[in-house]
Scaffold this active site. Structure first.
Site, PDB file in Angstrom:
ATOM      1  N   SER A 275      20.424   9.538  46.467  1.00 38.30           N
ATOM      2  CA  SER A 275      20.319   8.838  45.902  1.00 38.30           C
ATOM      3  C   SER A 275      19.995   7.510  45.598  1.00 38.30           C
ATOM      4  CB  SER A 275      21.850   8.015  46.181  1.00 38.30           C
ATOM      5  OG  SER A 275      22.481   7.386  46.065  1.00 38.30           O
TER       6      SER A 275
ATOM      7  N   ASP B 194      30.248  14.448  43.525  1.00 43.09           N
ATOM      8  CA  ASP B 194      29.405  13.836  42.571  1.00 43.09           C
ATOM      9  C   ASP B 194      29.982  13.466  41.325  1.00 43.09           C
ATOM     10  OD1 ASP B 194      27.135  11.345  43.876  1.00 43.09           O
ATOM     11  OD2 ASP B 194      25.943  13.694  44.002  1.00 43.09           O
TER      12      ASP B 194
ATOM     13  N   HIS C 176      29.140  12.348  47.835  1.00 37.42           N
ATOM     14  CA  HIS C 176      27.445  11.980  47.636  1.00 37.42           C
ATOM     15  C   HIS C 176      26.991  11.884  48.776  1.00 37.42           C
ATOM     16  CE1 HIS C 176      25.276   9.335  44.959  1.00 37.42           C
ATOM     17  NE2 HIS C 176      24.837   8.276  46.548  1.00 37.42           N
TER      18      HIS C 176
END
Ligand SMILES: N[C@@H](CC(=O)c1ccccc1NC=O)C(=O)O
Length: 293
Positions: free
Chosen positions: A153, A236, A268
């Protein structure tokens, strides 16, 4: 997929709220479960490996890293630096050792890097910190057989910025052999007008000078022989998936050795949590990249 410049603020904020896209649980629950998984995974890693905790790489409060070491030293000793996620404002290195057990077991050193999340830190500082941490690791561990990067991320964004570093301003020029970039953000412009930027307070200029998508030629020079895996979770959001697809295409067009991994049945959060499992596809890919599978 529509262009982010044409999205309403509400839609952009939805696209950049990873927790709202999980099919496993509610937004609040998936974040709670994520933090719990990272914490318990890190506790386990600290119980089953040898560690060096809070090793400074600079003078700042957060400029510390944790090292997870294999018990029997081997001449072939790859080292992977992990940069944690959390939108440049959550999490820390203290719950970022969860990926260590399957790697350490195969004779890999794992380093979890701390950096000053917002609002204490800002984007320029975080990028400079992770670059300095890599320079420091390479100076202290000059006997390793290869240096690898992994980020999730916001950490994948920071890892891509490390790959794009002009090392002439540093004492060393690390040769990073491979990088696993998981569900990252490579163009910061779309988040400028969203809630994500509230603690970061980035201006357009700050977002631009910290966007890996704008430093492809520098990456090509600094990381020519680096194998790059751009991985993204199947679940995602479309915008997150587009960020990975576009960065992958740009790296590929620049002639780099890059692959795109669309990881099935993940969101995610689970896309990175599962690195604690030796049988997970990305764990296997990371080990293979280091010649340890
Ligand atoms: N508002 C964000 C929060 C978030 O991304 C996050 C929160 C806590 C820990 C990690 C997070 N994100 C990625 O690693 C979301 O919607 O998921």
């Amino acid at each position: 997929m529509s262009d982010w410049t044409k999205m309403s603020k509400d839609e952009l904020e939805r696209q950049y709220s990873p927790s709202r896209w999980s099919l496993r649980m509610s937004a609040d629950d998936v974040i709670r479960a994520h933090v719990a998984a990272l914490k318990s995974g890190t506790e386990k890693a600290r119980a089953v490996t040898q560690t060096l905790i809070d090793v400074p790489y600079g003078d700042g409060d957060r400029e510390k890293l944790d090292v997870y070491l294999p018990s029997s030293p081997s001449p072939d000793l790859p080292l992977v630096i992990y940069l944690h996620g959390g939108y440049w404002q959550f999490l820390s290195k203290d719950e970022s050792g969860f990926l260590a057990p399957p790697l350490v077991q195969k004779g890999v050193v794992v380093v979890a890097v701390g950096y000053s999340t917002a609002p204490t830190g800002n984007m320029d500082l975080m990028v400079s910190q992770v670059r300095r941490s890599v320079a420091c690791v390479i100076q202290q561990y000059s006997h390793i057989s290869g240096l690898y990067l992994c980020g999730h991320s916001a950490g994948a964004h920071l890892a891509a910025m490390v790959l794009s570093t002009d090392w002439s301003e540093y004492d060393v020029s690390p040769q990073i052999k491979g990088a696993l970039l998981v569900s990252g953000v490579y163009d910061l412009q779309p988040i400028l007008s969203t809630y994500v930027n509230e603690p970061l307070k980035m201006t357009g200029e700050v977002a631009l000078r910290n966007s890996p998508s704008h430093f492809l030629s520098q990456l090509k020079v600094s990381s020519t022989s680096c194998d790059i895996i751009v991985a993204v979770a199947q679940n995602d959001s479309p915008e997150f998936r587009k960020q990975s697809e576009e960065y992958f295409k740009a790296l590929e067009s620049a002639g780099l050795a890059v692959s795109l991994e669309d990881v099935p049945d993940t969101d995610h959060f689970s896309v990175i949590e599962q690195l604690a499992d030796e049988h997970y596809s990305l764990t296997q890919l990371l080990l293979k990249m280091m010649g340890k599978s």
